[in-house]
Design an enzyme around this catalytic site. Structure first.
Site, PDB file in Angstrom:
ATOM      1  CG  ASP A   1      38.627  67.110  39.428  1.00  0.00           C
ATOM      2  OD1 ASP A   1      38.186  65.918  39.361  1.00  0.00           O
ATOM      3  OD2 ASP A   1      39.236  67.210  40.462  1.00  0.00           O
TER       4      ASP A   1
ATOM      5  CG  ASP B   1      29.330  68.115  34.942  1.00  0.00           C
ATOM      6  OD1 ASP B   1      29.267  68.150  36.294  1.00  0.00           O
ATOM      7  OD2 ASP B   1      30.354  68.599  34.517  1.00  0.00           O
TER       8      ASP B   1
ATOM      9  CG  ASP C   1      28.029  64.482  40.031  1.00  0.00           C
ATOM     10  OD1 ASP C   1      28.134  63.960  40.799  1.00  0.00           O
ATOM     11  OD2 ASP C   1      29.058  65.219  39.233  1.00  0.00           O
TER      12      ASP C   1
END
Length: 498
Positions: free
Chosen positions: A470, A261, A299
């Site tokens: 989130d 991330d 991701d």
């Protein structure tokens, strides 16, 4: 044609056993290792003629990829004429699905059973259907109540008043596939909250609408890196094994790439490339070739295009993802890996700022460098909100690019956990595109995990657990919990679309 002969020994048998009794003879099924998962019926399309099938009281042939069983009409009872298969493995408490196409030359009845192949001939599935001259599709999902390695799949055709030709095709008996349902994580965050708060007035609806449908488990650096004595292999093995014991399909997310991330709300991951590879070794060994869907590193591929994030480590990331896809592929055909490909906004650039996205050509390149040729396909919209048509369009365009640029054929899965209202747009500005990735307002639950449709996603899955935050950065609404923490308020808002 393979025929069975012998007399029914009915006098000493109970009524149910009489109805299910099958004459004994050598099985026509080859002595290959018995399949335990996936497709259990051999030659169900009859492409290999009648191989693997036997008949008794019926003349059996295969014509044009269909099985034709002719009954002369002189029999009194259904079990006087049978076509079937033997040597099937049925496990108690496990879900199975039987389906087939059937028609007859005249109106007739057919009895389908899944049963013990010997005394007392107990059936765990027993259905009688009416056939017409037009082919119909029949399908039942059932839970086995028998434990045997000598199970039988029988189609009983006797008892017809006139001579009848029965036609069967596309016979399938499966377990641990999407047809039997996805395994629900019993310890998912919503279920844990419900268990801890049984008197909360929101508990019942959160259980029914969210907790009972959370069919994905995430694995990451909360499991210790690399050491074979640590819990990751055992945790994965226990999870996949629990699903297999029910005949349901587990979905796992591997989320442990170093630099995860890019230091954002879900930052973390293994401490080094070597530790990541050791962790993946343990993760894959825990699956042990059993049926599983794996969503690989949400991701990670898209972020490999961000130089500020990678700081010169993109090649290491490609190497780690290649290693992971390779080792998951080595687990065999029952394990389906989907390498994450971000979302439509990220690649196509349809956000409010007008920023150009990564682009299909670049994303296809990144996926190819990451080992997509060894994966089943790609995952899209993970932890995001784009509706399914938008995600399907993006995935179709991207997989077409993979095929044209690199000769790679890929399928895709879509995260539908929170896409019931599509991506959030600025109120009053419908052309603003998808904006807001952190707990945006007025989102809604999407369809629960299921097999996809022709021309679209292979599976529509709840990958993000609804109600899990989130994050709590400045980009998130005030009061948002930290990333990954369950919030009953967020869950209830997704239920209501409020």
């Amino acid at each position: 044609m393979i025929m069975r002969s012998g007399l029914l020994r009915a006098a000493a048998a109970p009524a149910l056993a009489l109805a299910l009794l099958t004459p004994t003879a050598p099985s026509a099924v080859a002595a290959d290792p018995q399949p335990v998962y996936g497709e259990l019926a051999a030659n169900g399309t009859f492409a290999a003629g009648t191989t693997g099938w036997w008949s008794s009281g019926a003349a059996m042939t295969a014509t044009g990829g269909e099985l034709v069983a002719s009954v002369d009409g002189a029999t009194a009872d259904p079990w006087d004429a049978i076509v079937g298969q033997d040597a099937l493995r049925f496990r108690p408490g496990v879900r199975y699905t039987l389906s087939f196409d059937a028609r007859a030359s005249v109106a007739a009845t057919l009895r389908a059973t899944a049963q013990l192949g010997g005394e007392p001939y107990t059936a765990t599935l027993d259905r009688t259907v009416a056939l017409t001259t037009t082919s119909q599709r029949f399908s039942w999902t059932f839970t086995s109540g028998i434990d045997t390695t000598t199970g039988a799949l029988n189609f009983q055709l006797g008892g017809q008043p006139v001579p009848t030709d029965f036609v069967l095709d596309n016979v399938s008996l499966t377990t641990s596939t999407a047809r039997e349902g996805f395994y629900t994580d019993p310890d998912n965050t919503a279920a844990t909250w419900v268990g801890d708060n049984p008197l909360d007035p929101r508990a019942a609806r959160i259980k029914a609408s969210v907790a009972d449908h959370n069919t994905v488990k995430w694995f990451g650096d909360w499991d210790a890196d690399g050491d074979p004595t640590t819990a990751i292999r055992t945790e994965v093995s226990n999870y996949v094994g629990a699903a297999a014991d029910q005949g349901r399909l587990p979905v796992l997310v591997a989320y442990n790439i170093p630099g995860r991330d890019c230091g954002g709300a879900s930052s973390g991951g293994a401490g080094s490339p070597d530790l990541y590879k050791a962790w993946i070794d343990q993760f894959t060994q825990g699956i042990a070739g059993r049926p599983a869907i794996v969503v690989l590193e949400p991701d990670a591929v898209a972020q490999a295009s961000d130089d500020a994030c990678m700081k010169g480590t993109a090649e290491q990331r490609f190497d780690m993802l290649w290693y992971a896809t390779q080792h998951l592929q080595q687990q065999g055909p029952s394990v389906r890996t989907y390498l994450d490909a971000g979302n439509a906004t990220w690649t196509l650039g349809a956000d409010l700022s007008g920023t150009q996205g990564i682009g299909l050509e670049r994303m296809a390149y990144l996926l190819n460098r990451s080992g997509i040729s060894m994966a089943r396909g790609i995952s899209v919209n993970v932890s995001n909100f784009d509706d399914t048509p938008v995600s399907d369009d993006y995935a179709a365009r991207l997989t077409a690019r993979l095929r044209s640029d690199f000769g790679v054929t890929s399928r895709w899965v879509v995260d539908t956990s929170r896409n019931g209202n599509g991506g959030w747009v600025v109120p009053g500005s419908p052309d603003s595109g998808h904006v807001g990735f952190c707990n945006p307002p007025q989102r809604r639950l999407g369809v629960t995990s299921r097999a996809g449709s022709a021309g679209g996603a292979e599976y529509q899955l709840w990958i993000k657990n609804p109600g899990d935050s989130d994050g709590d950065s400045d980009q998130c609404p005030a009061g948002s919990p930290p990333a990954g923490r369950f919030s009953p308020d967020l869950a209830e808002a997704l239920i209501d679309g409020a």
